[in-house]
Scaffold this motif. Structure first.
Motif, PDB file in Angstrom:
ATOM      1  N   LYS A   1       0.975  -0.965   0.198  1.00  0.00           N
ATOM      2  CA  LYS A   1      -0.244  -0.075   0.172  1.00  0.00           C
ATOM      3  C   LYS A   1       1.145   1.236  -0.121  1.00  0.00           C
ATOM      4  CE  LYS A   1      -3.687   2.244   2.534  1.00  0.00           C
ATOM      5  NZ  LYS A   1      -4.353   1.864   3.461  1.00  0.00           N
ATOM      6  N   PHE A   2       2.193   1.198   1.283  1.00  0.00           N
ATOM      7  CA  PHE A   2       2.764   2.445   1.206  1.00  0.00           C
ATOM      8  C   PHE A   2       2.701   1.877  -0.358  1.00  0.00           C
ATOM      9  CE2 PHE A   2       7.455   2.940   1.465  1.00  0.00           C
ATOM     10  CZ  PHE A   2       7.345   4.129   2.164  1.00  0.00           C
ATOM     11  N   MET A   3       4.027   1.366  -1.302  1.00  0.00           N
ATOM     12  CA  MET A   3       5.225   1.934  -2.558  1.00  0.00           C
ATOM     13  C   MET A   3       3.769   2.132  -3.519  1.00  0.00           C
ATOM     14  SD  MET A   3       8.169   1.298  -1.633  1.00  0.00           S
ATOM     15  CE  MET A   3       8.174   0.952  -3.430  1.00  0.00           C
ATOM     16  N   ASP A   4       3.231   1.755  -3.736  1.00  0.00           N
ATOM     17  CA  ASP A   4       1.899   2.081  -4.772  1.00  0.00           C
ATOM     18  C   ASP A   4       1.132   3.403  -4.362  1.00  0.00           C
ATOM     19  OD1 ASP A   4       0.971  -0.599  -5.039  1.00  0.00           O
ATOM     20  OD2 ASP A   4      -0.909  -0.827  -4.294  1.00  0.00           O
TER      21      ASP A   4
ATOM     22  N   LYS B   1       2.841   6.353  -7.223  1.00  0.00           N
ATOM     23  CA  LYS B   1       1.630   7.584  -7.935  1.00  0.00           C
ATOM     24  C   LYS B   1       2.116   8.817  -7.693  1.00  0.00           C
ATOM     25  CE  LYS B   1      -2.203   8.133  -4.959  1.00  0.00           C
ATOM     26  NZ  LYS B   1      -3.088   8.423  -4.982  1.00  0.00           N
ATOM     27  N   ILE B   2       3.186   8.820  -6.421  1.00  0.00           N
ATOM     28  CA  ILE B   2       3.505  11.044  -6.018  1.00  0.00           C
ATOM     29  C   ILE B   2       4.861  10.967  -7.108  1.00  0.00           C
ATOM     30  CG2 ILE B   2       3.913  12.173  -4.741  1.00  0.00           C
ATOM     31  CD1 ILE B   2       0.883  11.131  -5.226  1.00  0.00           C
ATOM     32  N   LEU B   3       5.914   9.886  -6.668  1.00  0.00           N
ATOM     33  CA  LEU B   3       6.682   9.672  -7.546  1.00  0.00           C
ATOM     34  C   LEU B   3       7.829   8.681  -8.371  1.00  0.00           C
ATOM     35  CD1 LEU B   3       9.083  10.784  -4.214  1.00  0.00           C
ATOM     36  CD2 LEU B   3       7.825  11.889  -6.071  1.00  0.00           C
ATOM     37  N   GLY B   4       6.235   7.584  -9.095  1.00  0.00           N
ATOM     38  CA  GLY B   4       6.868   7.434  -9.673  1.00  0.00           C
ATOM     39  C   GLY B   4       7.565   7.238 -10.995  1.00  0.00           C
ATOM     40  N   PRO B   5       7.914   8.684 -11.658  1.00  0.00           N
ATOM     41  CA  PRO B   5       8.979   8.904 -12.893  1.00  0.00           C
ATOM     42  C   PRO B   5      10.195   8.629 -12.334  1.00  0.00           C
ATOM     43  CG  PRO B   5       6.998  10.128 -13.120  1.00  0.00           C
ATOM     44  CD  PRO B   5       6.755   8.786 -11.565  1.00  0.00           C
ATOM     45  N   THR B   6      10.392   9.506 -11.581  1.00  0.00           N
ATOM     46  CA  THR B   6      12.108   9.263 -10.326  1.00  0.00           C
ATOM     47  C   THR B   6      11.904   7.946  -9.840  1.00  0.00           C
ATOM     48  OG1 THR B   6      11.224   9.570  -7.983  1.00  0.00           O
ATOM     49  CG2 THR B   6      10.633  10.720  -9.480  1.00  0.00           C
TER      50      THR B   6
ATOM     51  N   VAL C   1       1.034  17.518  -2.315  1.00  0.00           N
ATOM     52  CA  VAL C   1      -0.233  16.705  -2.698  1.00  0.00           C
ATOM     53  C   VAL C   1      -1.389  17.494  -2.023  1.00  0.00           C
ATOM     54  CG1 VAL C   1       1.128  14.523  -3.121  1.00  0.00           C
ATOM     55  CG2 VAL C   1       0.991  14.950  -0.750  1.00  0.00           C
ATOM     56  N   SER C   2      -2.765  16.664  -1.671  1.00  0.00           N
ATOM     57  CA  SER C   2      -3.646  17.298  -0.508  1.00  0.00           C
ATOM     58  C   SER C   2      -3.167  16.462   0.813  1.00  0.00           C
ATOM     59  CB  SER C   2      -5.173  17.217  -1.619  1.00  0.00           C
ATOM     60  OG  SER C   2      -5.390  15.523  -1.584  1.00  0.00           O
ATOM     61  N   GLU C   3      -4.138  17.078   1.381  1.00  0.00           N
ATOM     62  CA  GLU C   3      -4.175  16.656   2.844  1.00  0.00           C
ATOM     63  C   GLU C   3      -4.682  14.634   2.513  1.00  0.00           C
ATOM     64  OE1 GLU C   3      -6.713  18.577   5.429  1.00  0.00           O
ATOM     65  OE2 GLU C   3      -5.619  20.525   5.052  1.00  0.00           O
TER      66      GLU C   3
ATOM     67  N   LEU D   1      -1.690  14.102  -5.941  1.00  0.00           N
ATOM     68  CA  LEU D   1      -1.106  14.310  -6.122  1.00  0.00           C
ATOM     69  C   LEU D   1      -1.236  15.862  -6.813  1.00  0.00           C
ATOM     70  CD1 LEU D   1       1.583  14.478  -7.250  1.00  0.00           C
ATOM     71  CD2 LEU D   1       0.596  13.702  -9.543  1.00  0.00           C
ATOM     72  N   ILE D   2      -0.510  16.990  -6.198  1.00  0.00           N
ATOM     73  CA  ILE D   2      -0.806  18.524  -7.092  1.00  0.00           C
ATOM     74  C   ILE D   2      -0.084  18.882  -8.174  1.00  0.00           C
ATOM     75  CG2 ILE D   2      -1.884  20.722  -6.299  1.00  0.00           C
ATOM     76  CD1 ILE D   2      -2.877  19.973  -3.466  1.00  0.00           C
ATOM     77  N   SER D   3       1.118  18.733  -7.618  1.00  0.00           N
ATOM     78  CA  SER D   3       2.846  19.061  -8.481  1.00  0.00           C
ATOM     79  C   SER D   3       3.735  18.084  -7.804  1.00  0.00           C
ATOM     80  CB  SER D   3       3.006  20.160  -7.335  1.00  0.00           C
ATOM     81  OG  SER D   3       4.417  20.521  -8.396  1.00  0.00           O
ATOM     82  N   ARG D   4       4.306  17.206  -9.129  1.00  0.00           N
ATOM     83  CA  ARG D   4       4.690  16.326  -8.742  1.00  0.00           C
ATOM     84  C   ARG D   4       6.381  16.954  -8.111  1.00  0.00           C
ATOM     85  NH1 ARG D   4       3.474  13.046 -12.831  1.00  0.00           N
ATOM     86  NH2 ARG D   4       3.201  11.248 -11.071  1.00  0.00           N
ATOM     87  N   TRP D   5       6.448  18.030  -9.332  1.00  0.00           N
ATOM     88  CA  TRP D   5       7.928  19.439  -8.714  1.00  0.00           C
ATOM     89  C   TRP D   5       7.577  19.371  -7.722  1.00  0.00           C
ATOM     90  CZ3 TRP D   5      12.299  19.168  -8.947  1.00  0.00           C
ATOM     91  CH2 TRP D   5      13.151  20.984  -9.308  1.00  0.00           C
TER      92      TRP D   5
END
Length: 582
Positions: A126-129, A133-138, A201-203, A207-211
């Motif tokens: 769950k944590f890795m998912d 989702k947030i930092l996948g491209p990295t 990210v939101s509360e 994801l709001i902004s990956r950068w």
């Protein structure tokens, strides 16, 4: 056209990494089928020791080896550059020895990293998912950079002798290797930064902004801190390797070389360690600015006593360093002139060490607390950061003085203003010490924000200005100086080499404990304030338990390093380039 042996070496490196990743993903599939299905909270349990301890062990071992293979290339390439410009074969040899170390260590690093890559998605899906989702491209960028770095590393190593007549190009390849290493450090630091000081990210974790998820409060300060620490750690491992080779050497020539290699590595390590308190302070300020509660938890809450443990360890490291430098005066013709100052340096070191490890509060019975109060009326004043920052700066200043004395111990200044220069040196040392002490005393009279944001940085600034001034002064005073005699490299007792090994072992243990504290700052969160840890391990382990795990990790790490050293010596006995058979 590249030499055949270079092509074979390059191919071997790529095949090793590909096989490791392939085996890893196959094992990931099998392990995912063998372990129980994830619970409702999304966790699997690792047998016997539990998931957290397993990931803790693998992650710390990988971090130790990664620090080594990222830090050592920096000064290996620097040494090769200097050897190229100065036409110094001794510098070229030490650079090549460093390169052998980190090239062979890449296999161990990749192997442990593959195990970690398997463990995280299996045990914490769950944590890795969420992280993907947030930092996948990295993560995919990390794999690409890793492949490029391995290719550049193996090419740099295997082409060493083939490009001996084209050193400029070979140094440029080494520079590219370091760029790849820094990129990997930036990528991994973004993951840790997001977990501890999340942004973008939101509360609810959307994801709001990956950068902004990458560029968190901790990202740059943590990257700088890790980069400096990697150099310190890598140079320390190289010094330990040189110390071991010195002890087992059978010829005076080898002892002289490894004595010089150990000294050079140790001084690089200690030189960069002077920067660590400053960049660590910057990292702490960023954590405070993100969340004051987390900062208080780290500095004055559950982890307050860990800073006392840190003081004991860093104080031990500085004692090892000064002891090594004081013994080294014996191999410097004319060094005996400065023995009379050693006792005074030792006294100041000991007093600073005592202040550094004095706790603010102590365990008291109810009757003792009623008689004395919560804090000791005198010693309690030494347990606050105002005193400790002052002690840190002064002990580091003493360490620099020990180094300066060693460097000038076999020289006599011939400039006409030598007496004035000596007086000026005394003024700089005394003036900076008084200034640091005065700022420390004044720190008791101001608010915490003024002490943290103003006075403490000024103390470190005074220290850095003083060592820069002393460095420039000595360079001018001892230019074209009379040399009493060259250093007698190799004429050192074996106990001096155990001091070098002690520095590295202590620093390795310290790295483990500081990693425990940094992770513990998140408390029961995987991603602070976003993804809560609801596993059975969602609590802070005690300092005693962390010390046991860290001690076991240190033993495992040095056992693996011992195998690495053995492998290098075995290759040398076979003869040839060594790298061709790696």
């Amino acid at each position: 056209m590249a030499d055949v042996s270079v092509k074979k070496g390059l191919t071997k490196g790529v095949i090793k990494l590909t096989v490791l990743l392939g085996i890893g993903f196959i094992f990931l599939f099998v392990l995912g089928r063998l372990l129980p299905v994830p619970s409702e909270d999304g966790y699997r349990v690792f047998p016997v020791i539990g998931s957290r301890v397993w990931v803790w062990i693998i992650a710390q071992l990988h971090l130790n080896f990664a620090a080594f293979v990222l830090g050592v290339p920096i000064f290996a390439v620097s040494m090769e550059f200097l050897s190229w410009r100065r036409k110094d074969d001794r510098l070229d040899r030490i650079a090549y020895d460093f390169t052998k170390l980190f090239t062979l260590a890449y296999t161990i690093t990749a192997s442990i990293g593959t195990i970690l890559l398997i463990s995280l998605p299996v045990l914490y899906p769950k944590f890795m998912d969420h992280m993907m989702k947030i930092l996948g491209p990295t993560w995919w960028l990390y794999v690409v950079v890793m492949y490029v770095e391995v290719m550049v590393c193996y090419y740099y190593y295997y082409s060493w002798h083939k490009m001996k007549n084209n050193k400029g190009a070979h140094v440029a390849i080494g520079g590219l290797l370091n760029i790849m290493g820094v990129m990997m450090l930036l990528i991994t630091s973004s993951w840790v930064g997001y977990m501890t000081t999340p942004g973008g990210v939101s509360e609810t974790g959307e994801l709001i902004s990956r950068w902004h998820a990458i560029k968190t409060h901790m990202w740059i300060p943590l990257s700088i801190h890790r980069l400096v620490a990697n150099v310190v750690f890598g140079a320390g491992i190289a010094a330990s390797y040189a110390a071991y080779r010195f002890i087992v050497s059978e010829t005076d020539e080898d002892r002289a070389y490894y004595d010089w290699m150990g000294y050079t590595s140790a001084m690089i390590s200690i030189g960069f360690s002077l920067i660590l308190p400053g960049v660590g302070y910057l990292l702490g300020v960023e954590i405070y600015s993100f969340n004051e509660q987390m900062g208080i938890q780290l500095m004055g809450g559950f982890f307050a006593w860990l800073w006392v443990m840190q003081a004991i360890l860093i104080g031990a490291i500085l004692m090892f360093v000064n002891y090594y430098l004081w013994i080294s005066l014996n191999k410097m013709p004319g060094g005996e002139r400065y023995f009379k100052y050693v006792k005074f340096l030792f006294i100041v070191m000991l007093l600073g060490y005592a202040v550094w490890l004095t706790p603010h509060d102590i365990a008291l019975s109810l009757d003792e607390a009623r008689k004395m109060g919560t804090y000791h009326p005198v010693l309690g004043n030494l347990g606050v950061m105002a005193a400790k920052n002052t002690a840190v700066v002064i002990t580091y200043l003493v360490t620099f003085l020990s180094f300066a004395i060693f460097k000038m111990s076999n020289k006599e200044s011939v400039v006409s203003w030598a007496k004035f220069g000596n007086a000026l040196r005394i003024i700089i040392v005394a003036g900076s010490t008084i200034a640091v002490l005065a700022l420390g005393v004044y720190s008791y009279m101001v608010s915490a924000s003024v002490r943290v944001k103003v006075l403490s940085p000024i103390q470190f600034g005074v220290f850095f200005l003083s060592i820069v001034a002393l460095f420039i002064l000595d360079a001018k005073m001892f230019k074209n100086a009379k040399i009493i005699g060259p250093p007698r490299w190799g004429k050192m007792p074996e106990r001096s080499q155990y001091a070098l090994i002690g520095i590295t072992v202590t620093f390795t243990w310290l790295m483990g404990m500081m990693g425990y504290m940094r992770s513990g700052g998140r408390q029961y969160w995987h991603v602070y304030g976003i993804i809560k840890d609801t596993s059975p391990d969602a609590f802070l382990p005690t300092h005693g338990f962390a010390a046991v795990v860290t001690s076991i990790l240190t033993v495992i790490f040095f056992a693996l390093m011992g195998l690495l050293f053995y492998g290098i010596m075995k290759l040398e006995k076979k003869g040839g380039q060594g790298g061709a058979k790696a």
